[in-house]
Design a protein around this motif. Structure first.
Motif, mmCIF file in Angstrom:
data_model
loop_
_atom_site.group_PDB
_atom_site.id
_atom_site.type_symbol
_atom_site.label_atom_id
_atom_site.label_comp_id
_atom_site.label_asym_id
_atom_site.label_seq_id
_atom_site.Cartn_x
_atom_site.Cartn_y
_atom_site.Cartn_z
ATOM 1 N N GLY A 7 32.717 35.300 41.139
ATOM 2 C CA GLY A 7 33.512 36.198 40.316
ATOM 3 C C GLY A 7 34.613 36.839 41.135
ATOM 4 N N ALA A 8 35.777 37.059 40.524
ATOM 5 C CA ALA A 8 36.900 37.685 41.232
ATOM 6 C C ALA A 8 37.790 38.398 40.226
ATOM 7 C CB ALA A 8 37.709 36.651 42.002
ATOM 8 N N PHE A 9 38.446 39.467 40.702
ATOM 9 C CA PHE A 9 39.373 40.209 39.848
ATOM 10 C C PHE A 9 40.667 39.405 39.683
ATOM 11 C CE2 PHE A 9 39.733 41.685 44.201
ATOM 12 C CZ PHE A 9 41.092 41.739 44.444
ATOM 13 N N PRO A 10 41.481 39.691 38.665
ATOM 14 C CA PRO A 10 42.560 38.779 38.267
ATOM 15 C C PRO A 10 43.533 38.378 39.368
ATOM 16 C CG PRO A 10 42.200 40.386 36.536
ATOM 17 C CD PRO A 10 41.324 40.801 37.683
ATOM 18 N N THR A 11 44.047 39.341 40.154
ATOM 19 C CA THR A 11 45.062 38.954 41.144
ATOM 20 C C THR A 11 44.450 38.154 42.291
ATOM 21 O OG1 THR A 11 44.882 41.147 42.157
ATOM 22 C CG2 THR A 11 46.688 40.791 40.595
ATOM 23 N N ALA A 12 43.190 38.409 42.631
ATOM 24 C CA ALA A 12 42.526 37.585 43.649
ATOM 25 C C ALA A 12 42.289 36.185 43.117
ATOM 26 C CB ALA A 12 41.212 38.225 44.067
ATOM 27 N N ARG B 160 44.035 34.614 40.911
ATOM 28 C CA ARG B 160 45.327 33.924 40.839
ATOM 29 C C ARG B 160 45.907 33.668 42.226
ATOM 30 N NH1 ARG B 160 47.265 36.908 37.106
ATOM 31 N NH2 ARG B 160 48.371 38.437 38.357
ATOM 32 N N GLY B 161 45.723 34.610 43.160
ATOM 33 C CA GLY B 161 46.384 34.499 44.448
ATOM 34 C C GLY B 161 45.624 33.720 45.495
ATOM 35 N N LEU B 162 44.280 33.718 45.435
ATOM 36 C CA LEU B 162 43.477 33.082 46.479
ATOM 37 C C LEU B 162 42.785 31.797 46.032
ATOM 38 C CD1 LEU B 162 41.650 36.178 48.050
ATOM 39 C CD2 LEU B 162 43.629 34.959 48.962
ATOM 40 N N THR C 252 33.910 29.642 38.356
ATOM 41 C CA THR C 252 34.559 30.933 38.574
ATOM 42 C C THR C 252 34.619 31.738 37.280
ATOM 43 O OG1 THR C 252 36.758 29.990 38.188
ATOM 44 C CG2 THR C 252 35.978 30.059 40.465
ATOM 45 N N ARG C 253 34.546 33.065 37.437
ATOM 46 C CA ARG C 253 34.686 33.986 36.301
ATOM 47 C C ARG C 253 35.624 35.109 36.705
ATOM 48 N NH1 ARG C 253 29.275 36.215 33.829
ATOM 49 N NH2 ARG C 253 30.811 36.979 32.329
ATOM 50 N N GLU C 254 36.517 35.495 35.807
ATOM 51 C CA GLU C 254 37.403 36.623 36.048
ATOM 52 C C GLU C 254 36.696 37.901 35.626
ATOM 53 O OE1 GLU C 254 41.352 38.062 33.892
ATOM 54 O OE2 GLU C 254 41.733 36.302 35.157
ATOM 55 N N LEU C 255 36.429 38.758 36.611
ATOM 56 C CA LEU C 255 35.724 40.015 36.373
ATOM 57 C C LEU C 255 36.304 41.094 37.268
ATOM 58 C CD1 LEU C 255 32.011 38.751 36.451
ATOM 59 C CD2 LEU C 255 33.217 39.552 34.423
ATOM 60 N N GLU C 256 36.245 42.323 36.823
ATOM 61 C CA GLU C 256 36.624 43.434 37.687
ATOM 62 C C GLU C 256 35.600 43.570 38.815
ATOM 63 O OE1 GLU C 256 39.429 45.232 37.745
ATOM 64 O OE2 GLU C 256 40.077 43.793 36.223
ATOM 65 N N PRO C 257 36.008 44.121 39.957
ATOM 66 C CA PRO C 257 35.113 44.153 41.121
ATOM 67 C C PRO C 257 33.760 44.798 40.849
ATOM 68 C CG PRO C 257 37.335 44.751 41.783
ATOM 69 C CD PRO C 257 37.354 44.651 40.283
ATOM 70 N N LEU D 237 49.426 40.419 46.321
ATOM 71 C CA LEU D 237 48.611 39.239 46.093
ATOM 72 C C LEU D 237 48.587 38.900 44.614
ATOM 73 C CD1 LEU D 237 46.557 37.120 47.196
ATOM 74 C CD2 LEU D 237 44.761 38.783 46.657
ATOM 75 N N GLY D 238 48.941 37.662 44.275
ATOM 76 C CA GLY D 238 48.874 37.200 42.900
ATOM 77 C C GLY D 238 49.855 37.863 41.969
ATOM 78 N N ARG D 239 50.902 38.499 42.514
ATOM 79 C CA ARG D 239 51.812 39.269 41.666
ATOM 80 C C ARG D 239 52.666 38.366 40.783
ATOM 81 N NH1 ARG D 239 54.609 43.864 44.790
ATOM 82 N NH2 ARG D 239 55.792 42.232 45.839
ATOM 83 N N GLY D 240 53.103 37.253 41.300
ATOM 84 C CA GLY D 240 53.912 36.348 40.502
ATOM 85 C C GLY D 240 55.338 36.823 40.367
ATOM 86 N N PRO D 241 56.111 36.197 39.491
ATOM 87 C CA PRO D 241 57.532 36.551 39.338
ATOM 88 C C PRO D 241 57.704 37.990 38.874
ATOM 89 C CG PRO D 241 57.009 34.477 38.227
ATOM 90 C CD PRO D 241 55.714 35.089 38.604
ATOM 91 N N VAL D 242 58.719 38.648 39.422
ATOM 92 C CA VAL D 242 59.034 40.022 39.045
ATOM 93 C C VAL D 242 60.148 39.992 38.004
ATOM 94 C CG1 VAL D 242 59.887 42.253 39.867
ATOM 95 C CG2 VAL D 242 58.357 40.878 41.300
ATOM 96 N N PRO D 243 59.984 40.656 36.869
ATOM 97 C CA PRO D 243 61.009 40.599 35.808
ATOM 98 C C PRO D 243 62.348 41.153 36.285
ATOM 99 C CG PRO D 243 58.967 41.575 34.990
ATOM 100 C CD PRO D 243 58.831 41.472 36.471
ATOM 101 N N ALA D 244 63.410 40.642 35.700
ATOM 102 C CA ALA D 244 64.727 41.236 35.927
ATOM 103 C C ALA D 244 64.682 42.694 35.479
ATOM 104 C CB ALA D 244 65.788 40.465 35.135
ATOM 105 N N GLY D 245 65.377 43.524 36.216
ATOM 106 C CA GLY D 245 65.382 44.936 35.869
ATOM 107 C C GLY D 245 64.302 45.740 36.553
ATOM 108 N N VAL D 246 63.558 45.118 37.482
ATOM 109 C CA VAL D 246 62.522 45.823 38.241
ATOM 110 C C VAL D 246 62.884 45.793 39.715
ATOM 111 C CG1 VAL D 246 60.098 45.820 38.962
ATOM 112 C CG2 VAL D 246 60.685 45.331 36.581
ATOM 113 N N ARG D 247 62.729 46.910 40.394
ATOM 114 C CA ARG D 247 62.910 46.975 41.842
ATOM 115 C C ARG D 247 61.566 47.304 42.485
ATOM 116 N NH1 ARG D 247 66.701 45.022 40.141
ATOM 117 N NH2 ARG D 247 68.921 45.562 40.384
#
Length: 302
Positions: free
Chosen positions: A97-102, A104-106, A125-130, A249-259
């Motif tokens: 089991g792993a939380f979403p960004t882990a 996706r990222g690992l 694998t299962r997506e679960l909160e820690p 980790l696992g953040r992916g593309p950042v939308p336009a308009g975000v810094r």
């Protein structure tokens, strides 16, 4: 002779406290749980469950047998670990089991490496909160769980679990491109005392961390929006609805308009994996930990 799978069903009922919870933990239907328990009651010749409102509870005989079942299952797991260790190969089934960004990222890299190096190992694998995945490892529903500490707040790890560190993951503050601080090279969390915040679900460890940390900076956070996924949080930031903390980790593309603004005193998550001490000798556990560590190294150096 008592059937091991039926004892597993009884053990799951004792741990989860309900037929639906046991079914979820065993990845079977509720009718399958009921059928297994009916067969077990015929084997022992006495009732093990009684109705309790809309649910069920164990009888005295059920609790007695459940205690034995827990010890038997633990011995079976130790035997499995010893046999795997003697063979020296990662084989069989491994439930993680792993939380979403882990996840996706690992996990894409780690699972591909495991499939290439250990073709007889089946990883589920299962997506679960820690908090959920760690509890599932304690119950025996999962073999491994990936969890987190924040740099200033630790998540309690039960004493029966073994822990191995994977990587440190930095986090930034995401702000709309029109934010007055959007062009700063670095910021402090205290700079956002007057901003609306976008956060994880209330009650989750990361939500508690955010509130704890901002209050430590003298900020009573105005959490206006709750979103589970980081990409949803970033979409809200892009719309000018607030700011958020966003790990890399696992953040992916950042939308336009975000810094994305680094924090001067680095905000980091410590990511680690846990498993039961009685499974410590299993080569499949060791292989999965090594693969996750290698994936973490690749992420850290990317």
């Amino acid at each position: 002779m008592l059937n091991l799978e039926r004892l597993r069903t009884l053990d799951a009922l004792a741990r989860h406290g309900s037929v639906s919870g046991a079914a979820g933990g065993l990845h079977v239907t509720t009718s399958a749980v009921s059928q297994q328990m009916a067969k077990l009651e015929r084997e022992v010749g006495q009732p093990l469950l009684v109705k309790n409102g809309r649910g069920v509870r164990l009888t005295d005989a059920g609790r007695l047998l459940a205690d034995h079942a827990a010890r038997i299952i633990s011995q079976v797991e130790l035997a499995q670990a010893d046999v795997e260790a003697q063979r020296g190969c990662a084989v069989g089934e491994l439930r993680v089991g792993a939380f979403p960004t882990a996840l996706r990222g690992l996990f894409p890299d780690a699972l591909c490496a495991l499939r290439a190096e250990h073709p007889e190992l089946r990883v589920l694998t299962r997506e679960l909160e820690p908090e959920e995945s760690m509890a599932a490892v304690v119950r025996g529903d999962l073999d491994l769980a990936v969890a987190i500490d924040w740099y200033n707040k630790r998540m309690p790890v039960p004493g029966e679990l073994v822990r191995a560190d994977l990587l440190d993951d930095a986090a930034d503050v995401a702000v709309p491109a029109t934010h007055p601080l959007a062009d700063r090279p670095a910021v402090d969390l205290a700079d956002f005392a007057d901003d609306d915040w976008i956060s994880w679900n209330e009650g989750q460890f990361c939500y508690e961390w955010l509130v704890f940390t901002l209050r430590g900076e003298g900020i009573e956070p105005r959490i206006r929006h709750i979103a589970e996924e980081h990409q949803t949080q970033l979409a809200f930031v892009a719309a000018g609805l607030g700011v958020c903390v966003t790990p890399r980790l696992g953040r992916g593309p950042v939308p336009a308009g975000v810094r994305l603004l680094p924090v001067r005193e680095a905000v980091r998550r410590h990511i680690y994996v846990v498993w039961r001490a009685d499974a410590d000798r299993r080569p499949s556990i060791r292989a999965a930990v090594d693969a996750l560590r290698a994936s973490g190294v690749r992420h850290a150096t990317a």
